[in-house]
Design a protein around this motif. Structure first.
Motif, short mmCIF file in Angstrom:
data_model
loop_
_atom_site.label_atom_id
_atom_site.label_comp_id
_atom_site.label_asym_id
_atom_site.label_seq_id
_atom_site.Cartn_x
_atom_site.Cartn_y
_atom_site.Cartn_z
N ASN A 103 0.83 -1.22 0.00
CA ASN A 103 0.00 0.00 0.00
C ASN A 103 0.86 1.26 0.00
N LEU A 104 2.17 1.11 0.22
CA LEU A 104 3.06 2.27 0.20
C LEU A 104 3.19 2.88 -1.19
N LEU A 105 2.94 2.09 -2.22
CA LEU A 105 3.07 2.62 -3.58
C LEU A 105 2.17 3.83 -3.80
N SER A 106 1.02 3.83 -3.12
CA SER A 106 0.08 4.95 -3.30
C SER A 106 0.62 6.25 -2.70
N TYR A 137 4.89 2.55 -14.86
CA TYR A 137 5.79 1.87 -15.80
C TYR A 137 6.53 0.73 -15.09
N TRP A 138 6.97 1.00 -13.85
CA TRP A 138 7.68 -0.03 -13.09
C TRP A 138 6.80 -1.26 -12.87
N ARG A 139 5.55 -1.04 -12.51
CA ARG A 139 4.64 -2.17 -12.26
C ARG A 139 4.34 -2.92 -13.56
N HIS A 140 4.28 -2.20 -14.66
CA HIS A 140 4.09 -2.86 -15.96
C HIS A 140 5.28 -3.76 -16.26
N ARG A 141 6.48 -3.28 -16.00
CA ARG A 141 7.68 -4.07 -16.25
C ARG A 141 7.75 -5.28 -15.31
#
Length: 511
Positions: free
Chosen positions: A185-188, A198-202
Protein backbone atom coordinates in the motif's frame (compact mmCIF):
# COMPACT_ATOMS: atom_id res chain seq x y z
CA UNK A 1 4.22 -62.59 -10.57
CA UNK A 2 7.14 -62.80 -13.00
CA UNK A 3 6.25 -61.70 -16.52
CA UNK A 4 7.97 -64.81 -17.89
CA UNK A 5 5.25 -67.00 -16.33
CA UNK A 6 2.71 -65.55 -18.79
CA UNK A 7 5.04 -65.81 -21.80
CA UNK A 8 4.48 -68.18 -24.72
CA UNK A 9 7.13 -68.80 -27.38
CA UNK A 10 6.97 -70.44 -30.80
CA UNK A 11 9.84 -72.10 -32.64
CA UNK A 12 8.89 -70.41 -35.92
CA UNK A 13 9.24 -66.94 -34.35
CA UNK A 14 12.22 -66.96 -31.94
CA UNK A 15 12.44 -63.14 -31.78
CA UNK A 16 8.83 -62.77 -30.65
CA UNK A 17 7.24 -63.52 -27.29
CA UNK A 18 3.48 -63.93 -26.94
CA UNK A 19 1.25 -62.89 -24.04
CA UNK A 20 -2.49 -63.34 -23.37
CA UNK A 21 -4.16 -59.99 -24.00
CA UNK A 22 -7.09 -58.96 -21.82
CA UNK A 23 -7.79 -59.66 -18.17
CA UNK A 24 -10.09 -62.63 -18.87
CA UNK A 25 -7.60 -64.32 -21.20
CA UNK A 26 -5.62 -66.62 -18.90
CA UNK A 27 -3.04 -67.93 -21.36
CA UNK A 28 -1.89 -68.59 -24.93
CA UNK A 29 -2.39 -72.22 -25.98
CA UNK A 30 -1.70 -72.10 -29.71
CA UNK A 31 -1.48 -69.78 -32.69
CA UNK A 32 -3.67 -70.44 -35.78
CA UNK A 33 -1.83 -71.14 -39.05
CA UNK A 34 -3.52 -68.20 -40.73
CA UNK A 35 -2.11 -65.76 -38.16
CA UNK A 36 1.33 -67.36 -38.34
CA UNK A 37 1.53 -67.20 -42.11
CA UNK A 38 0.17 -63.70 -42.52
CA UNK A 39 0.93 -61.13 -39.82
CA UNK A 40 3.45 -62.89 -37.58
CA UNK A 41 5.74 -63.95 -40.42
CA UNK A 42 5.94 -60.35 -41.65
CA UNK A 43 6.59 -59.00 -38.16
CA UNK A 44 9.23 -61.60 -37.35
CA UNK A 45 11.13 -61.15 -40.62
CA UNK A 46 11.42 -57.40 -40.06
CA UNK A 47 12.32 -57.74 -36.36
CA UNK A 48 15.03 -60.29 -37.17
CA UNK A 49 16.59 -57.82 -39.59
CA UNK A 50 16.31 -54.87 -37.19
CA UNK A 51 17.90 -56.76 -34.30
CA UNK A 52 21.11 -57.17 -36.29
CA UNK A 53 21.57 -53.40 -36.03
CA UNK A 54 21.49 -53.51 -32.22
CA UNK A 55 24.40 -54.18 -29.89
CA UNK A 56 24.47 -57.23 -27.65
CA UNK A 57 24.32 -54.90 -24.62
CA UNK A 58 21.11 -53.29 -25.88
CA UNK A 59 19.51 -56.68 -26.53
CA UNK A 60 20.55 -57.95 -23.08
CA UNK A 61 19.06 -54.86 -21.38
CA UNK A 62 15.78 -55.30 -23.26
CA UNK A 63 15.54 -58.99 -22.33
CA UNK A 64 16.28 -58.17 -18.70
CA UNK A 65 13.49 -55.57 -18.74
CA UNK A 66 10.97 -58.10 -20.11
CA UNK A 67 12.43 -61.07 -18.16
CA UNK A 68 13.12 -62.96 -21.40
CA UNK A 69 15.57 -65.67 -22.39
CA UNK A 70 16.90 -66.99 -25.68
CA UNK A 71 16.34 -64.70 -28.67
CA UNK A 72 12.88 -63.38 -27.70
CA UNK A 73 12.63 -59.61 -27.36
CA UNK A 74 9.43 -58.15 -28.86
CA UNK A 75 6.06 -58.78 -27.11
CA UNK A 76 2.97 -59.61 -29.15
CA UNK A 77 -0.49 -59.87 -27.54
CA UNK A 78 -3.00 -62.51 -28.62
CA UNK A 79 -6.67 -62.92 -27.80
CA UNK A 80 -8.42 -66.11 -26.61
CA UNK A 81 -8.56 -67.52 -30.15
CA UNK A 82 -4.87 -66.89 -30.73
CA UNK A 83 -5.59 -63.98 -33.05
CA UNK A 84 -3.69 -60.70 -32.76
CA UNK A 85 -5.13 -58.53 -29.98
CA UNK A 86 -5.86 -55.46 -32.15
CA UNK A 87 -2.51 -55.14 -33.97
CA UNK A 88 -0.82 -57.36 -31.39
CA UNK A 89 1.78 -54.67 -30.80
CA UNK A 90 1.75 -52.68 -27.56
CA UNK A 91 3.77 -49.82 -26.13
CA UNK A 92 6.49 -50.76 -23.64
CA UNK A 93 5.00 -48.59 -20.87
CA UNK A 94 2.54 -51.47 -20.40
CA UNK A 95 5.34 -53.56 -18.86
CA UNK A 96 7.30 -50.84 -17.05
CA UNK A 97 7.27 -51.17 -13.23
CA UNK A 98 4.29 -53.54 -13.46
CA UNK A 99 3.44 -56.82 -11.73
CA UNK A 100 0.86 -59.14 -13.31
CA UNK A 101 -1.58 -61.64 -11.82
CA UNK A 102 -1.05 -65.31 -12.73
CA UNK A 103 -4.84 -65.86 -12.77
CA UNK A 104 -5.44 -63.31 -15.51
CA UNK A 105 -4.05 -62.15 -18.81
CA UNK A 106 -2.38 -58.79 -19.26
CA UNK A 107 -5.00 -56.04 -18.73
CA UNK A 108 -4.94 -53.58 -21.59
CA UNK A 109 -5.66 -49.86 -21.62
CA UNK A 110 -6.26 -48.04 -24.87
CA UNK A 111 -3.29 -45.72 -24.44
CA UNK A 112 -0.94 -48.71 -24.79
CA UNK A 113 -2.44 -50.06 -28.05
CA UNK A 114 -1.67 -49.45 -31.71
CA UNK A 115 -5.02 -49.40 -33.47
CA UNK A 116 -3.57 -49.92 -36.98
CA UNK A 117 -4.20 -53.36 -38.50
CA UNK A 118 -1.06 -55.14 -39.69
CA UNK A 119 -2.86 -56.40 -42.80
CA UNK A 120 -3.54 -52.82 -43.88
CA UNK A 121 0.13 -51.75 -43.68
CA UNK A 122 2.76 -52.00 -46.40
CA UNK A 123 6.09 -53.63 -45.57
CA UNK A 124 7.71 -50.20 -45.54
CA UNK A 125 5.11 -48.82 -43.12
CA UNK A 126 5.36 -51.88 -40.89
CA UNK A 127 9.16 -51.73 -40.78
CA UNK A 128 9.05 -48.05 -39.85
CA UNK A 129 6.63 -48.76 -37.00
CA UNK A 130 8.58 -51.77 -35.73
CA UNK A 131 11.85 -49.84 -35.85
CA UNK A 132 10.26 -47.08 -33.75
CA UNK A 133 8.68 -49.62 -31.40
CA UNK A 134 11.94 -51.47 -30.75
CA UNK A 135 13.61 -48.14 -29.98
CA UNK A 136 10.81 -47.38 -27.50
CA UNK A 137 11.39 -50.75 -25.81
CA UNK A 138 15.11 -50.01 -25.65
CA UNK A 139 14.36 -46.67 -24.01
CA UNK A 140 12.07 -48.24 -21.39
CA UNK A 141 14.69 -50.92 -20.77
CA UNK A 142 17.18 -48.19 -19.87
CA UNK A 143 14.60 -46.48 -17.63
CA UNK A 144 13.79 -49.78 -15.92
CA UNK A 145 17.37 -50.12 -14.66
CA UNK A 146 16.52 -47.43 -12.07
CA UNK A 147 13.53 -47.71 -9.73
CA UNK A 148 10.60 -45.33 -10.01
CA UNK A 149 11.34 -43.87 -6.55
CA UNK A 150 14.96 -43.21 -7.51
CA UNK A 151 13.88 -41.57 -10.77
CA UNK A 152 11.47 -39.25 -8.94
CA UNK A 153 14.19 -38.25 -6.50
CA UNK A 154 16.67 -37.72 -9.34
CA UNK A 155 14.21 -35.53 -11.27
CA UNK A 156 13.54 -33.44 -8.16
CA UNK A 157 17.27 -32.86 -7.78
CA UNK A 158 17.62 -32.02 -11.46
CA UNK A 159 14.89 -29.40 -11.03
CA UNK A 160 16.93 -27.71 -8.30
CA UNK A 161 19.87 -27.48 -10.71
CA UNK A 162 17.89 -25.93 -13.55
CA UNK A 163 19.57 -22.59 -14.46
CA UNK A 164 16.42 -20.52 -13.84
CA UNK A 165 15.85 -22.13 -10.43
CA UNK A 166 19.48 -21.69 -9.41
CA UNK A 167 19.41 -18.03 -10.43
CA UNK A 168 16.16 -17.50 -8.52
CA UNK A 169 17.79 -18.88 -5.38
CA UNK A 170 20.73 -16.48 -5.69
CA UNK A 171 18.30 -13.54 -6.07
CA UNK A 172 15.61 -14.82 -3.72
CA UNK A 173 15.59 -11.75 -1.50
CA UNK A 174 15.28 -9.34 -4.44
CA UNK A 175 12.63 -11.42 -6.26
CA UNK A 176 10.45 -11.72 -3.18
CA UNK A 177 10.97 -8.03 -2.46
CA UNK A 178 9.63 -7.16 -5.93
CA UNK A 179 6.48 -9.22 -5.29
CA UNK A 180 5.92 -7.70 -1.84
CA UNK A 181 6.53 -4.17 -3.08
CA UNK A 182 4.22 -4.66 -6.04
CA UNK A 183 1.39 -5.40 -3.55
CA UNK A 184 2.39 -2.78 -0.97
CA UNK A 185 0.00 0.00 0.00
CA UNK A 186 3.06 2.27 0.20
CA UNK A 187 3.07 2.62 -3.58
CA UNK A 188 0.08 4.95 -3.30
CA UNK A 189 2.21 7.34 -1.21
CA UNK A 190 5.16 7.61 -3.59
CA UNK A 191 5.49 10.54 -5.97
CA UNK A 192 5.76 10.33 -9.75
CA UNK A 193 2.92 7.84 -10.41
CA UNK A 194 3.84 7.58 -14.10
CA UNK A 195 7.23 6.11 -13.10
CA UNK A 196 5.52 3.68 -10.73
CA UNK A 197 2.99 2.68 -13.37
CA UNK A 198 5.79 1.87 -15.80
CA UNK A 199 7.68 -0.03 -13.09
CA UNK A 200 4.64 -2.17 -12.26
CA UNK A 201 4.09 -2.86 -15.96
CA UNK A 202 7.68 -4.07 -16.25
CA UNK A 203 7.26 -6.22 -13.12
CA UNK A 204 4.53 -8.24 -14.87
CA UNK A 205 6.95 -9.00 -17.70
CA UNK A 206 10.10 -9.53 -15.64
CA UNK A 207 8.49 -11.79 -13.03
CA UNK A 208 6.73 -14.03 -15.53
CA UNK A 209 9.48 -16.70 -15.63
CA UNK A 210 9.48 -17.00 -11.85
CA UNK A 211 5.70 -16.87 -11.50
CA UNK A 212 5.43 -19.72 -14.02
CA UNK A 213 6.86 -22.04 -11.34
CA UNK A 214 4.64 -22.77 -8.29
CA UNK A 215 5.89 -21.17 -5.07
CA UNK A 216 6.11 -24.57 -3.36
CA UNK A 217 8.55 -25.68 -6.06
CA UNK A 218 10.58 -22.51 -6.50
CA UNK A 219 11.13 -21.68 -2.82
CA UNK A 220 11.16 -25.18 -1.36
CA UNK A 221 13.74 -25.86 1.31
CA UNK A 222 14.42 -29.24 -0.32
CA UNK A 223 14.16 -30.38 -3.93
CA UNK A 224 10.91 -29.23 -5.58
CA UNK A 225 7.71 -29.28 -3.50
CA UNK A 226 7.09 -31.67 -0.61
CA UNK A 227 4.00 -33.33 -2.13
CA UNK A 228 3.93 -36.88 -3.48
CA UNK A 229 4.53 -36.94 -7.22
CA UNK A 230 3.92 -39.24 -10.16
CA UNK A 231 6.34 -40.07 -12.95
CA UNK A 232 5.08 -40.71 -16.47
CA UNK A 233 7.12 -42.30 -19.25
CA UNK A 234 6.62 -41.37 -22.90
CA UNK A 235 8.69 -43.87 -24.84
CA UNK A 236 7.67 -42.43 -28.22
CA UNK A 237 9.30 -39.11 -27.34
CA UNK A 238 11.89 -40.72 -25.03
CA UNK A 239 10.80 -38.33 -22.32
CA UNK A 240 9.99 -38.51 -18.60
CA UNK A 241 7.46 -36.30 -16.84
CA UNK A 242 7.48 -35.57 -13.11
CA UNK A 243 4.04 -34.30 -12.09
CA UNK A 244 2.59 -32.92 -8.85
CA UNK A 245 -1.19 -33.09 -8.89
CA UNK A 246 -1.59 -30.69 -5.94
CA UNK A 247 0.57 -28.00 -7.55
CA UNK A 248 -0.66 -28.94 -11.05
CA UNK A 249 2.89 -28.63 -12.32
CA UNK A 250 5.31 -30.83 -14.28
CA UNK A 251 8.93 -30.93 -15.36
CA UNK A 252 10.30 -33.08 -18.18
CA UNK A 253 13.55 -34.93 -18.87
CA UNK A 254 14.64 -35.55 -22.45
CA UNK A 255 18.13 -36.19 -23.82
CA UNK A 256 19.47 -35.87 -20.26
CA UNK A 257 18.24 -32.26 -20.05
CA UNK A 258 15.52 -31.14 -17.65
CA UNK A 259 12.87 -28.86 -19.14
CA UNK A 260 10.33 -26.75 -17.28
CA UNK A 261 6.73 -26.42 -18.43
CA UNK A 262 7.74 -23.09 -19.91
CA UNK A 263 11.32 -22.14 -20.72
CA UNK A 264 12.75 -18.61 -20.77
CA UNK A 265 15.91 -16.79 -21.80
CA UNK A 266 17.98 -16.95 -18.59
CA UNK A 267 20.40 -14.15 -19.49
CA UNK A 268 17.54 -11.84 -20.37
CA UNK A 269 15.80 -12.70 -17.07
CA UNK A 270 18.97 -11.81 -15.13
CA UNK A 271 19.33 -8.43 -16.82
CA UNK A 272 15.67 -7.57 -16.36
CA UNK A 273 15.71 -8.28 -12.61
CA UNK A 274 18.73 -6.03 -12.18
CA UNK A 275 17.02 -3.31 -14.23
CA UNK A 276 13.72 -3.20 -12.30
CA UNK A 277 15.58 -3.20 -8.98
CA UNK A 278 17.71 -0.26 -10.12
CA UNK A 279 14.65 1.53 -11.52
CA UNK A 280 12.74 1.23 -8.23
CA UNK A 281 15.73 2.39 -6.21
CA UNK A 282 15.87 5.48 -8.42
CA UNK A 283 12.19 6.14 -7.64
CA UNK A 284 12.87 5.97 -3.90
CA UNK A 285 15.59 8.62 -4.27
CA UNK A 286 12.82 11.01 -5.34
CA UNK A 287 10.70 10.08 -2.29
CA UNK A 288 12.94 10.89 0.65
CA UNK A 289 9.97 12.40 2.51
CA UNK A 290 8.17 9.03 2.68
CA UNK A 291 11.33 7.22 3.74
CA UNK A 292 11.92 9.82 6.46
CA UNK A 293 8.41 9.34 7.88
CA UNK A 294 8.86 5.57 7.97
CA UNK A 295 12.07 6.01 9.95
CA UNK A 296 10.25 8.38 12.31
CA UNK A 297 7.54 5.73 12.77
CA UNK A 298 10.32 3.38 13.79
CA UNK A 299 11.40 5.87 16.46
CA UNK A 300 7.77 6.22 17.62
CA UNK A 301 7.52 2.43 17.89
CA UNK A 302 10.64 2.28 20.03
CA UNK A 303 9.46 5.08 22.33
CA UNK A 304 5.97 3.59 22.72
CA UNK A 305 7.47 0.22 23.73
CA UNK A 306 8.40 1.82 27.09
CA UNK A 307 4.68 1.80 27.95
CA UNK A 308 3.99 -1.82 27.05
CA UNK A 309 2.50 -2.73 30.45
CA UNK A 310 0.08 0.22 30.45
CA UNK A 311 -1.03 -0.66 26.92
CA UNK A 312 -1.69 -4.30 27.90
CA UNK A 313 -3.97 -3.12 30.71
CA UNK A 314 -5.81 -0.82 28.29
CA UNK A 315 -6.18 -3.70 25.80
CA UNK A 316 -7.70 -5.84 28.56
CA UNK A 317 -10.29 -3.15 29.26
CA UNK A 318 -11.01 -2.74 25.53
CA UNK A 319 -11.63 -6.50 25.35
CA UNK A 320 -14.13 -6.23 28.20
CA UNK A 321 -15.91 -3.39 26.41
CA UNK A 322 -16.03 -5.41 23.20
CA UNK A 323 -17.69 -8.28 25.07
CA UNK A 324 -20.33 -6.14 26.78
CA UNK A 325 -23.82 -7.43 25.96
CA UNK A 326 -25.16 -3.87 25.77
CA UNK A 327 -23.60 -0.45 25.42
CA UNK A 328 -25.06 2.55 27.21
CA UNK A 329 -23.67 5.87 26.15
CA UNK A 330 -20.73 6.58 23.87
CA UNK A 331 -17.66 4.41 24.23
CA UNK A 332 -14.53 6.40 25.16
CA UNK A 333 -12.24 7.12 22.22
CA UNK A 334 -8.66 8.31 22.36
CA UNK A 335 -5.76 9.21 20.09
CA UNK A 336 -3.65 7.01 22.36
CA UNK A 337 -5.68 3.97 21.34
CA UNK A 338 -5.21 4.87 17.66
CA UNK A 339 -1.47 5.28 18.19
CA UNK A 340 -0.83 2.02 20.05
CA UNK A 341 -3.12 -0.10 17.86
CA UNK A 342 -1.48 1.20 14.68
CA UNK A 343 2.06 0.84 16.00
CA UNK A 344 1.33 -2.67 17.25
CA UNK A 345 0.02 -3.74 13.83
CA UNK A 346 2.95 -2.15 12.01
CA UNK A 347 6.01 -4.13 10.92
CA UNK A 348 9.31 -2.44 10.11
CA UNK A 349 12.62 -4.03 9.12
CA UNK A 350 15.00 -4.28 12.06
CA UNK A 351 18.13 -3.52 10.03
CA UNK A 352 18.99 -1.36 7.05
CA UNK A 353 19.53 -2.96 3.64
CA UNK A 354 21.77 -1.67 0.85
CA UNK A 355 18.86 -1.98 -1.58
CA UNK A 356 15.99 0.47 -0.85
CA UNK A 357 13.67 -1.92 -2.73
CA UNK A 358 14.39 -4.77 -0.31
CA UNK A 359 14.26 -2.54 2.78
CA UNK A 360 10.98 -0.85 1.81
CA UNK A 361 9.37 -4.19 0.86
CA UNK A 362 9.61 -5.28 4.50
CA UNK A 363 7.62 -2.24 5.67
CA UNK A 364 4.02 -3.20 6.51
CA UNK A 365 1.62 -0.48 7.59
CA UNK A 366 -1.98 -1.43 8.48
CA UNK A 367 -3.01 1.89 6.95
CA UNK A 368 -0.95 4.40 5.00
CA UNK A 369 -2.78 7.21 6.82
CA UNK A 370 -0.25 6.53 9.60
CA UNK A 371 2.27 8.54 7.58
CA UNK A 372 0.08 11.63 7.95
CA UNK A 373 -0.07 11.26 11.74
CA UNK A 374 3.66 11.05 12.42
CA UNK A 375 3.94 14.61 13.74
CA UNK A 376 0.76 14.20 15.83
CA UNK A 377 2.07 11.01 17.46
CA UNK A 378 5.49 12.51 18.07
CA UNK A 379 3.71 15.32 19.90
CA UNK A 380 1.70 12.87 22.00
CA UNK A 381 4.83 11.05 23.09
CA UNK A 382 6.34 14.36 24.23
CA UNK A 383 3.56 14.62 26.85
CA UNK A 384 3.40 12.91 30.25
CA UNK A 385 2.53 9.57 28.66
CA UNK A 386 2.11 7.55 31.86
CA UNK A 387 -0.32 10.09 33.29
CA UNK A 388 -2.33 10.22 30.05
CA UNK A 389 -2.57 6.44 29.84
CA UNK A 390 -3.64 6.13 33.48
CA UNK A 391 -6.39 8.67 32.84
CA UNK A 392 -7.53 6.65 29.81
CA UNK A 393 -7.58 3.45 31.90
CA UNK A 394 -9.85 5.08 34.46
CA UNK A 395 -12.24 6.24 31.71
CA UNK A 396 -12.43 2.76 30.22
CA UNK A 397 -12.84 1.06 33.60
CA UNK A 398 -15.66 3.47 34.45
CA UNK A 399 -17.37 2.67 31.15
CA UNK A 400 -17.11 -1.08 31.81
CA UNK A 401 -18.56 -0.66 35.30
CA UNK A 402 -21.37 1.56 34.06
CA UNK A 403 -22.36 -0.98 31.41
CA UNK A 404 -22.31 -4.08 33.61
CA UNK A 405 -25.68 -5.84 33.56
CA UNK A 406 -27.45 -7.19 36.64
CA UNK A 407 -29.20 -10.59 36.55
CA UNK A 408 -32.58 -8.85 36.80
CA UNK A 409 -31.91 -6.58 33.83
CA UNK A 410 -33.65 -7.32 30.56
CA UNK A 411 -31.21 -8.27 27.81
CA UNK A 412 -33.72 -8.61 24.97
CA UNK A 413 -37.19 -9.89 24.18
CA UNK A 414 -38.00 -13.22 22.54
CA UNK A 415 -41.54 -13.53 21.20
CA UNK A 416 -42.55 -10.63 23.52
CA UNK A 417 -41.13 -12.46 26.55
CA UNK A 418 -38.34 -10.68 28.48
CA UNK A 419 -35.02 -12.52 28.33
CA UNK A 420 -33.21 -11.45 31.50
CA UNK A 421 -29.43 -11.28 31.78
CA UNK A 422 -29.43 -13.79 34.64
CA UNK A 423 -31.13 -16.30 32.31
CA UNK A 424 -28.60 -15.53 29.59
CA UNK A 425 -25.73 -16.29 31.98
CA UNK A 426 -27.33 -19.61 32.94
CA UNK A 427 -27.70 -20.57 29.26
CA UNK A 428 -24.09 -19.66 28.52
CA UNK A 429 -22.84 -21.60 31.53
CA UNK A 430 -24.75 -24.75 30.56
CA UNK A 431 -23.55 -24.57 26.95
CA UNK A 432 -19.99 -24.12 28.21
CA UNK A 433 -20.21 -27.12 30.56
CA UNK A 434 -21.75 -29.45 27.94
CA UNK A 435 -20.45 -28.00 24.67
CA UNK A 436 -21.15 -30.33 21.75
CA UNK A 437 -22.56 -33.07 24.01
CA UNK A 438 -26.32 -32.51 23.73
CA UNK A 439 -28.50 -31.34 20.83
CA UNK A 440 -30.41 -28.06 20.99
CA UNK A 441 -33.74 -29.62 21.97
CA UNK A 442 -32.16 -31.34 25.00
CA UNK A 443 -30.59 -28.05 26.09
CA UNK A 444 -33.96 -26.27 25.93
CA UNK A 445 -35.66 -29.09 27.89
CA UNK A 446 -33.06 -28.77 30.66
CA UNK A 447 -33.42 -24.99 30.78
CA UNK A 448 -37.23 -25.06 31.05
CA UNK A 449 -37.05 -27.89 33.61
CA UNK A 450 -38.66 -30.66 31.55
CA UNK A 451 -37.60 -33.91 33.26
CA UNK A 452 -37.76 -36.46 30.44
CA UNK A 453 -36.49 -40.03 30.87
CA UNK A 454 -33.30 -39.16 28.98
CA UNK A 455 -32.67 -36.08 31.13
CA UNK A 456 -33.13 -38.10 34.33
CA UNK A 457 -30.93 -40.91 32.98
CA UNK A 458 -28.20 -38.41 32.16
CA UNK A 459 -28.80 -36.76 35.58
CA UNK A 460 -29.25 -33.42 33.86
CA UNK A 461 -32.16 -32.72 36.21
CA UNK A 462 -29.47 -32.21 38.87
CA UNK A 463 -27.67 -29.54 36.82
CA UNK A 464 -27.69 -26.06 38.38
CA UNK A 465 -29.24 -24.68 35.20
CA UNK A 466 -32.17 -27.15 35.26
CA UNK A 467 -35.33 -25.02 35.25
CA UNK A 468 -33.44 -21.73 34.87
CA UNK A 469 -36.10 -20.73 32.29
CA UNK A 470 -39.05 -22.56 33.87
CA UNK A 471 -41.54 -19.86 32.83
CA UNK A 472 -40.70 -20.34 29.15
CA UNK A 473 -42.42 -22.40 26.48
CA UNK A 474 -40.06 -24.94 24.90
CA UNK A 475 -40.39 -23.38 21.44
CA UNK A 476 -39.60 -19.91 22.84
CA UNK A 477 -36.58 -21.25 24.73
CA UNK A 478 -35.32 -22.62 21.41
CA UNK A 479 -35.79 -19.15 19.88
CA UNK A 480 -33.81 -17.70 22.78
CA UNK A 481 -30.87 -19.96 21.91
CA UNK A 482 -31.06 -18.88 18.28
CA UNK A 483 -31.22 -15.25 19.41
CA UNK A 484 -27.95 -15.70 21.34
CA UNK A 485 -26.44 -17.32 18.26
CA UNK A 486 -27.53 -14.40 16.09
CA UNK A 487 -26.06 -11.88 18.54
CA UNK A 488 -22.69 -13.62 18.54
CA UNK A 489 -22.72 -15.41 21.91
CA UNK A 490 -23.23 -18.97 20.57
CA UNK A 491 -22.08 -20.84 17.50
CA UNK A 492 -23.87 -23.86 16.05
CA UNK A 493 -22.15 -27.23 16.16
CA UNK A 494 -23.10 -30.51 14.52
CA UNK A 495 -24.63 -31.32 17.90
CA UNK A 496 -25.77 -28.41 20.04
CA UNK A 497 -23.82 -25.20 20.54
CA UNK A 498 -20.48 -23.83 21.71
CA UNK A 499 -19.54 -20.45 23.15
CA UNK A 500 -17.94 -17.75 21.06
CA UNK A 501 -15.07 -15.60 22.34
CA UNK A 502 -17.63 -12.89 23.03
CA UNK A 503 -19.40 -15.13 25.57
CA UNK A 504 -16.33 -16.43 27.42
CA UNK A 505 -16.10 -13.54 29.95
CA UNK A 506 -19.57 -14.43 31.27
CA UNK A 507 -18.98 -18.03 32.33
CA UNK A 508 -17.30 -19.58 35.35
CA UNK A 509 -14.80 -22.38 34.87
CA UNK A 510 -16.01 -25.62 36.48
CA UNK A 511 -13.70 -28.12 38.13
Amino acid sequence: MALRDLAYTHNDFPYLVFYPGGKKNKGVRSIPNKVRKESLSRIHTIVERLVRGRTSEEVAALQQFLQLEGQSLLPVLLDKEGELYHSGLVKPELFLYRVFDSEHGIPIHKEYLFETKISMMSNEQLEKQLQSLIQQYMYCASIHQTSRVEWIRALEKRFEHHPLVQFAHTKREELQAVERMNRSNLLSQLKYPEDLSYWRHRVEIVMRPFRSIPTDWLWSEGDACEHDKEMYVYSGQEELELHCEICDYSVFLKDDALRLEEEFDIEKAKKRIHTIERHFNEITEKNEGVLDKIKRLDAIQQRSSHYEQEWKEIQHLLGKIQALPKHKGDQPTSKWIDLFQAIEAMHLPKVEHPSPLVWLSYVELPNVSMLKRVEEWEGLLNQDVSSELNHLKMELASYVEGNAMTPEEEFTKVNKQPFYWGEVEQVLQFVHDYSGVYPAHTITQVLIGKATNKIRTEQLDKAIQFGAMEDWQEKDAMKALKSLEKQGFLKKLQKGFALTDQAVPYIQETL
